[in-house]
Design a protein around this motif. Structure first.
Motif, PDB file in Angstrom:
ATOM      1  N   THR A 110       0.810  -1.226   0.000  1.00 20.75           N
ATOM      2  CA  THR A 110       0.000   0.000   0.000  1.00 20.75           C
ATOM      3  C   THR A 110       0.841   1.274   0.000  1.00 20.75           C
ATOM      4  OG1 THR A 110      -0.034   0.073   2.403  1.00 20.75           O
ATOM      5  CG2 THR A 110      -1.893  -1.026   1.329  1.00 20.75           C
ATOM      6  N   SER A 111       2.114   1.183   0.365  1.00 22.46           N
ATOM      7  CA  SER A 111       2.957   2.387   0.517  1.00 22.46           C
ATOM      8  C   SER A 111       2.344   3.383   1.472  1.00 22.46           C
ATOM      9  CB  SER A 111       3.164   3.112  -0.805  1.00 22.46           C
ATOM     10  OG  SER A 111       4.041   2.438  -1.606  1.00 22.46           O
ATOM     11  N   SER A 112       1.634   2.903   2.470  1.00 21.78           N
ATOM     12  CA  SER A 112       0.994   3.841   3.388  1.00 21.78           C
ATOM     13  C   SER A 112       0.947   3.274   4.797  1.00 21.78           C
ATOM     14  CB  SER A 112      -0.419   4.151   2.904  1.00 21.78           C
ATOM     15  OG  SER A 112      -1.165   4.718   3.943  1.00 21.78           O
ATOM     16  N   SER A 113       1.635   3.932   5.728  1.00 22.72           N
ATOM     17  CA  SER A 113       1.590   3.476   7.123  1.00 22.72           C
ATOM     18  C   SER A 113       0.184   3.602   7.680  1.00 22.72           C
ATOM     19  CB  SER A 113       2.506   4.300   8.021  1.00 22.72           C
ATOM     20  OG  SER A 113       3.682   4.636   7.409  1.00 22.72           O
ATOM     21  N   SER A 114      -0.521   4.656   7.271  1.00 24.28           N
ATOM     22  CA  SER A 114      -1.860   4.856   7.826  1.00 24.28           C
ATOM     23  C   SER A 114      -2.818   3.770   7.367  1.00 24.28           C
ATOM     24  CB  SER A 114      -2.412   6.212   7.420  1.00 24.28           C
ATOM     25  OG  SER A 114      -1.600   7.206   7.964  1.00 24.28           O
TER      26      SER A 114
ATOM     27  N   ASN B 172       6.440   8.464  13.547  1.00 22.52           N
ATOM     28  CA  ASN B 172       7.716   7.743  13.553  1.00 22.52           C
ATOM     29  C   ASN B 172       7.979   7.130  12.188  1.00 22.52           C
ATOM     30  OD1 ASN B 172      10.073   6.455  14.581  1.00 22.52           O
ATOM     31  ND2 ASN B 172       8.905   4.552  14.667  1.00 22.52           N
ATOM     32  N   MET B 173       8.802   7.774  11.406  1.00 21.71           N
ATOM     33  CA  MET B 173       9.065   7.260  10.058  1.00 21.71           C
ATOM     34  C   MET B 173      10.557   7.232   9.786  1.00 21.71           C
ATOM     35  SD  MET B 173       6.116   8.838   7.731  1.00 21.71           S
ATOM     36  CE  MET B 173       4.392   8.724   8.190  1.00 21.71           C
ATOM     37  N   ASP B 174      11.187   6.142  10.188  1.00 22.27           N
ATOM     38  CA  ASP B 174      12.636   6.015  10.001  1.00 22.27           C
ATOM     39  C   ASP B 174      12.997   5.994   8.526  1.00 22.27           C
ATOM     40  OD1 ASP B 174      12.342   5.640  12.649  1.00 22.27           O
ATOM     41  OD2 ASP B 174      13.422   3.743  12.754  1.00 22.27           O
ATOM     42  N   GLY B 175      12.225   5.212   7.778  1.00 22.03           N
ATOM     43  CA  GLY B 175      12.531   5.065   6.358  1.00 22.03           C
ATOM     44  C   GLY B 175      12.405   6.393   5.644  1.00 22.03           C
ATOM     45  N   THR B 176      11.363   7.133   5.984  1.00 21.76           N
ATOM     46  CA  THR B 176      11.149   8.428   5.350  1.00 21.76           C
ATOM     47  C   THR B 176      12.276   9.395   5.724  1.00 21.76           C
ATOM     48  OG1 THR B 176       8.787   8.041   5.424  1.00 21.76           O
ATOM     49  CG2 THR B 176       9.489  10.310   5.118  1.00 21.76           C
ATOM     50  N   ALA B 177      12.687   9.359   6.991  1.00 20.83           N
ATOM     51  CA  ALA B 177      13.747  10.264   7.434  1.00 20.83           C
ATOM     52  C   ALA B 177      15.026  10.014   6.644  1.00 20.83           C
ATOM     53  CB  ALA B 177      13.995  10.069   8.931  1.00 20.83           C
TER      54      ALA B 177
ATOM     55  N   ALA C 224       5.520  14.232   7.921  1.00 17.88           N
ATOM     56  CA  ALA C 224       4.946  13.533   6.771  1.00 17.88           C
ATOM     57  C   ALA C 224       3.749  12.699   7.202  1.00 17.88           C
ATOM     58  CB  ALA C 224       5.993  12.634   6.119  1.00 17.88           C
ATOM     59  N   ALA C 225       2.691  12.743   6.415  1.00 21.08           N
ATOM     60  CA  ALA C 225       1.524  11.914   6.705  1.00 21.08           C
ATOM     61  C   ALA C 225       1.820  10.495   6.245  1.00 21.08           C
ATOM     62  CB  ALA C 225       0.316  12.465   5.969  1.00 21.08           C
ATOM     63  N   GLY C 226       1.116   9.526   6.808  1.00 22.37           N
ATOM     64  CA  GLY C 226       1.399   8.134   6.455  1.00 22.37           C
ATOM     65  C   GLY C 226       0.690   7.685   5.194  1.00 22.37           C
ATOM     66  N   ILE C 227       0.871   8.433   4.131  1.00 19.22           N
ATOM     67  CA  ILE C 227       0.224   8.074   2.862  1.00 19.22           C
ATOM     68  C   ILE C 227       1.273   8.014   1.759  1.00 19.22           C
ATOM     69  CG2 ILE C 227      -2.046   9.013   3.421  1.00 19.22           C
ATOM     70  CD1 ILE C 227      -1.237  11.561   2.052  1.00 19.22           C
ATOM     71  N   PRO C 228       0.939   7.379   0.637  1.00 16.90           N
ATOM     72  CA  PRO C 228       1.955   7.237  -0.409  1.00 16.90           C
ATOM     73  C   PRO C 228       2.532   8.583  -0.844  1.00 16.90           C
ATOM     74  CG  PRO C 228       0.046   5.899  -0.921  1.00 16.90           C
ATOM     75  CD  PRO C 228      -0.318   6.703   0.281  1.00 16.90           C
ATOM     76  N   SER C 229       3.828   8.610  -1.032  1.00 20.11           N
ATOM     77  CA  SER C 229       4.551   9.785  -1.547  1.00 20.11           C
ATOM     78  C   SER C 229       4.537  11.003  -0.636  1.00 20.11           C
ATOM     79  CB  SER C 229       4.025  10.217  -2.913  1.00 20.11           C
ATOM     80  OG  SER C 229       4.304   9.219  -3.834  1.00 20.11           O
ATOM     81  N   ALA C 230       4.042  10.865   0.583  1.00 13.51           N
ATOM     82  CA  ALA C 230       4.047  12.013   1.486  1.00 13.51           C
ATOM     83  C   ALA C 230       5.467  12.500   1.726  1.00 13.51           C
ATOM     84  CB  ALA C 230       3.400  11.635   2.809  1.00 13.51           C
ATOM     85  N   GLY C 231       6.405  11.565   1.749  1.00 10.03           N
ATOM     86  CA  GLY C 231       7.797  11.922   1.985  1.00 10.03           C
ATOM     87  C   GLY C 231       8.319  12.855   0.906  1.00 10.03           C
TER      88      GLY C 231
ATOM     89  N   LEU D  35      10.803   3.189  -4.094  1.00 13.91           N
ATOM     90  CA  LEU D  35      11.444   3.615  -2.847  1.00 13.91           C
ATOM     91  C   LEU D  35      10.404   3.827  -1.761  1.00 13.91           C
ATOM     92  CD1 LEU D  35      14.083   6.148  -4.209  1.00 13.91           C
ATOM     93  CD2 LEU D  35      14.379   3.747  -3.580  1.00 13.91           C
ATOM     94  N   ASP D  36       9.238   4.326  -2.166  1.00 12.96           N
ATOM     95  CA  ASP D  36       8.163   4.558  -1.211  1.00 12.96           C
ATOM     96  C   ASP D  36       7.726   3.233  -0.577  1.00 12.96           C
ATOM     97  OD1 ASP D  36       6.288   5.883   0.240  1.00 12.96           O
ATOM     98  OD2 ASP D  36       4.944   6.318  -1.433  1.00 12.96           O
ATOM     99  N   MET D  37       7.618   2.200  -1.421  1.00 13.40           N
ATOM    100  CA  MET D  37       7.204   0.894  -0.896  1.00 13.40           C
ATOM    101  C   MET D  37       8.213   0.417   0.143  1.00 13.40           C
ATOM    102  SD  MET D  37       6.165  -0.557  -4.622  1.00 13.40           S
ATOM    103  CE  MET D  37       5.168  -2.010  -4.406  1.00 13.40           C
ATOM    104  N   LEU D  38       9.491   0.567  -0.177  1.00 11.94           N
ATOM    105  CA  LEU D  38      10.526   0.109   0.756  1.00 11.94           C
ATOM    106  C   LEU D  38      10.528   0.930   2.038  1.00 11.94           C
ATOM    107  CD1 LEU D  38      13.589  -0.592  -1.547  1.00 11.94           C
ATOM    108  CD2 LEU D  38      12.068  -2.223  -0.445  1.00 11.94           C
ATOM    109  N   ARG D  39      10.439   2.273   1.899  1.00 10.25           N
ATOM    110  CA  ARG D  39      10.563   3.056   3.130  1.00 10.25           C
ATOM    111  C   ARG D  39       9.335   2.888   4.004  1.00 10.25           C
ATOM    112  NH1 ARG D  39      10.032   7.516  -0.829  1.00 10.25           N
ATOM    113  NH2 ARG D  39       8.116   8.609  -0.378  1.00 10.25           N
ATOM    114  N   THR D  40       8.173   2.625   3.401  1.00 13.81           N
ATOM    115  CA  THR D  40       6.989   2.386   4.222  1.00 13.81           C
ATOM    116  C   THR D  40       7.150   1.105   5.036  1.00 13.81           C
ATOM    117  OG1 THR D  40       5.707   3.473   2.508  1.00 13.81           O
ATOM    118  CG2 THR D  40       4.478   2.307   4.188  1.00 13.81           C
TER     119      THR D  40
ATOM    120  N   VAL E 283       9.938  -0.030   6.143  1.00 13.96           N
ATOM    121  CA  VAL E 283      10.844   0.302   7.246  1.00 13.96           C
ATOM    122  C   VAL E 283      10.106   1.127   8.312  1.00 13.96           C
ATOM    123  CG1 VAL E 283      12.980   1.497   7.861  1.00 13.96           C
ATOM    124  CG2 VAL E 283      12.861   0.169   5.766  1.00 13.96           C
ATOM    125  N   ASN E 284       9.242   2.044   7.873  1.00 15.29           N
ATOM    126  CA  ASN E 284       8.465   2.835   8.837  1.00 15.29           C
ATOM    127  C   ASN E 284       7.633   1.927   9.741  1.00 15.29           C
ATOM    128  OD1 ASN E 284       9.443   5.107   7.599  1.00 15.29           O
ATOM    129  ND2 ASN E 284       7.594   5.564   6.449  1.00 15.29           N
ATOM    130  N   VAL E 285       6.929   0.990   9.121  1.00 17.73           N
ATOM    131  CA  VAL E 285       6.043   0.113   9.896  1.00 17.73           C
ATOM    132  C   VAL E 285       6.864  -0.855  10.753  1.00 17.73           C
ATOM    133  CG1 VAL E 285       4.328  -1.724   9.676  1.00 17.73           C
ATOM    134  CG2 VAL E 285       4.119   0.338   8.289  1.00 17.73           C
TER     135      VAL E 285
END
Ligand code: ASP
Length: 512
Positions: free
Chosen positions: A357-361, A393-398, A439-446, A474-479, A481-483
């Motif tokens: 989903t590329s979305s933590s939310s 808390n978004m490590d991947g996004t950071a 950043a919001a937990g949605i795709p491409s927010a980063g 990259l979004d899929m991967l960092r999400t 990591v965030n989760v």
């Protein structure tokens, strides 16, 4: 069709159309410049007003000493001995590729960039695509301030007021800050070692608004974090730090007022946040079209040269994310007495959902379920740590923010003397951290947040548009990591609260 397939399709189509423009439409070389022989290069004898040569700052009397493709790389530098040399370089360039002409003395070369002449046939064809690309970017920028504001206020008010919550809140925040900081530092070390942006041919226009950043010390940045007028801060996409600072305080003090006010305000901001997420979903739904027009523009202007540095950039982000997910976080789990392998196995469903989903939310319901049922963490802990984690808390996004911004800064350091100093690097770390919070937990927010960091550094946001083209994987991967980091946080905080996550599975390393 799933969004990521549509984006892939748009990417391929954009590259095809752009490539076709690049190869079959005429684009005369860098015009508007007459040169004559000079003892140490070629001397500029006339610059046509308004031409690319003029815009690049060349003046009559300047001496062009050499041309190089890769700044600082002696091997690919070529001396310009006669006007014929220059003509042949421009011929080869075909206006697609960006090269640097260096003028001034050979010892102290000043680079200028070769860009496309706007009147040519190819530029005319590209123009409408560039127009829609700009509209798409404007839509993204529109979202920045309201998203940061509502997402942070909602996150902070979510911490609550009770004493238990306070204690847990502090631990949770400490964990968030620690892991995000580790992630940013990993990204920064990697991007500085690999240096994917230095000398890259990205075809972005040079900019010259850097003086402001150059003079800033770390303490200036701290001082500037405090807005003297919040409405000024809200009206400036470059003032993200100020907006975040205000939002954190505002959120905190909402929890300090009487119940009726607190409830009213928290539910107001929660509602506003949800609306912003819906709006963002709508704008981000346009990504396939955005990617298409952007790629036509960029490939049409620049050719295929940009794919190498972009590939390198992707590899750095992916490598950093893997390092953080497979080494840093497992080490923390181990220190906290939780088996990393057991925990990773248990978290499978949440991680898979995050990836697709590329979305933590959107993943949050699955994360809650997974951490509770498969990880055996109490509802009291999960219901506090996970929703908060999904927004802030978004490590991947950071990590990704840091790599992306420094990648572009390396590029601009080459083409327009952007001062990529230690001070700027420190600022990027701080801003990447805060951007991941905002950043919001949605795709491409980063990516949207990256625009604000670029804005704050005075770097053109056009750069982020380029990264958009390759953002989805990259979004899929960092999400993920965030989760993953959220779930590790839940396990560790549960441990400190005396819980024994995973214990029923018998995989916990119980240190007593
Ligand atoms: N898609 C990410 C998430 O939801 C945020 C980002 O774009 O970095 O966690």
């Amino acid at each position: 069709m799933k969004l990521h397939w549509r984006i892939l399709l748009a990417l391929v189509a954009g590259v095809a159309v752009g490539g076709w423009f690049q190869t079959s439409l005429d684009a005369p070389p860098w015009v508007g410049l007459d040169v004559a022989d000079a003892p140490d290069g070629v001397r500029v004898t006339a610059v046509e007003a308004g031409s690319p040569a003029d815009r690049a700052g060349l003046e009559r009397g300047d001496v062009l000493a050499s041309v190089s493709r890769d700044q600082g790389d002696e091997a690919s530098r070529r001396a310009l001995r006669s006007p014929a040399d220059l003509a042949s370089v421009l011929e080869e360039t075909g206006l697609g590729e960006v090269r640097w002409l260096e003028f001034g003395s050979a010892r102290d070369p000043v680079p200028v960039t070769v860009v496309m002449e706007p009147g040519c046939e190819r530029a005319r064809w590209i123009e409408p695509f560039a127009f829609f690309a700009d509209i798409f970017l404007a839509l993204l920028k529109m979202l920045i301030v309201p998203i940061i504001l509502t997402s942070i206020i909602t996150g902070v008010t979510g911490v609550g007021t009770g004493r238990d919550l306070r204690r847990m809140g502090l631990k949770t925040f400490a964990y968030y800050v620690l892991t995000s900081l580790l992630a940013v530092v990993i990204g920064q070390v990697l991007v500085n070692i690999v240096s994917p942006g230095s000398g890259a041919a990205l075809g972005l226009r040079p900019s010259d608004k850097f003086e402001e950043v150059a003079g800033q010390s770390f303490w200036d940045v701290i001082k500037r974090m405090i807005p003297t007028n919040v409405f000024d801060a809200f009206s400036d996409n470059g003032a993200m730090l100020q907006v975040i600072f205000f939002a954190l305080l505002f959120g905190y003090f909402i929890t300090q007022v009487s119940d009726s006010h607190r409830e009213r305000l928290s539910s107001f901001f929660e509602a506003a946040f949800e609306v912003m997420m819906k709006m963002a979903e709508f704008v981000l739904g346009l990504i396939p079209y955005g990617v298409f027009v952007l790629l036509v523009k960029v490939v049409g202007e620049t050719g295929f040269g940009l794919f190498r540095p972009l590939g390198l950039y992707m590899a750095v982000v992916a490598g950093g994310l893997l390092f953080h997910a497979l080494l840093t976080l497992p080490t923390l789990l181990k220190l906290g007495g939780v088996s990393p392998l057991g925990w990773a196995k248990a978290m499978g469903p949440a991680l898979m959902t995050a990836f697709s989903t590329s979305s933590s939310s959107m993943t949050l319901p699955v994360t809650l379920e997974t951490v509770e049922k498969r990880g055996r963490v109490s509802n009291k802990t999960t219901s506090f740590v996970l929703p908060l984690g999904a927004t802030i808390n978004m490590d991947g996004t950071a990590l990704y923010e840091c790599v992306g911004v420094i990648f572009l800064a390396q590029y601009y350091e080459g083409v327009s003397d952007f001062p990529l100093t230690i001070g700027v690097q420190v600022q990027v770390v701080a801003m990447a951290l805060l951007a991941s919070v905002g950043a919001a937990g949605i795709p491409s927010a980063g990516l949207v947040m990256m625009l604000t960091i670029l804005g704050a550094l005075g770097l053109p946001v056009e750069g982020a548009a380029l990264l958009l083209a390759v953002d989805r994987p990259l979004d899929m991967l960092r999400t993920v990591v965030n989760v993953w980091s959220d779930s590790c946080g839940a396990a560790l905080i549960a441990r400190t609260e005396g819980e024994r996550p995973l214990v029923e599975e018998g995989v916990v390393v119980d240190t007593g």
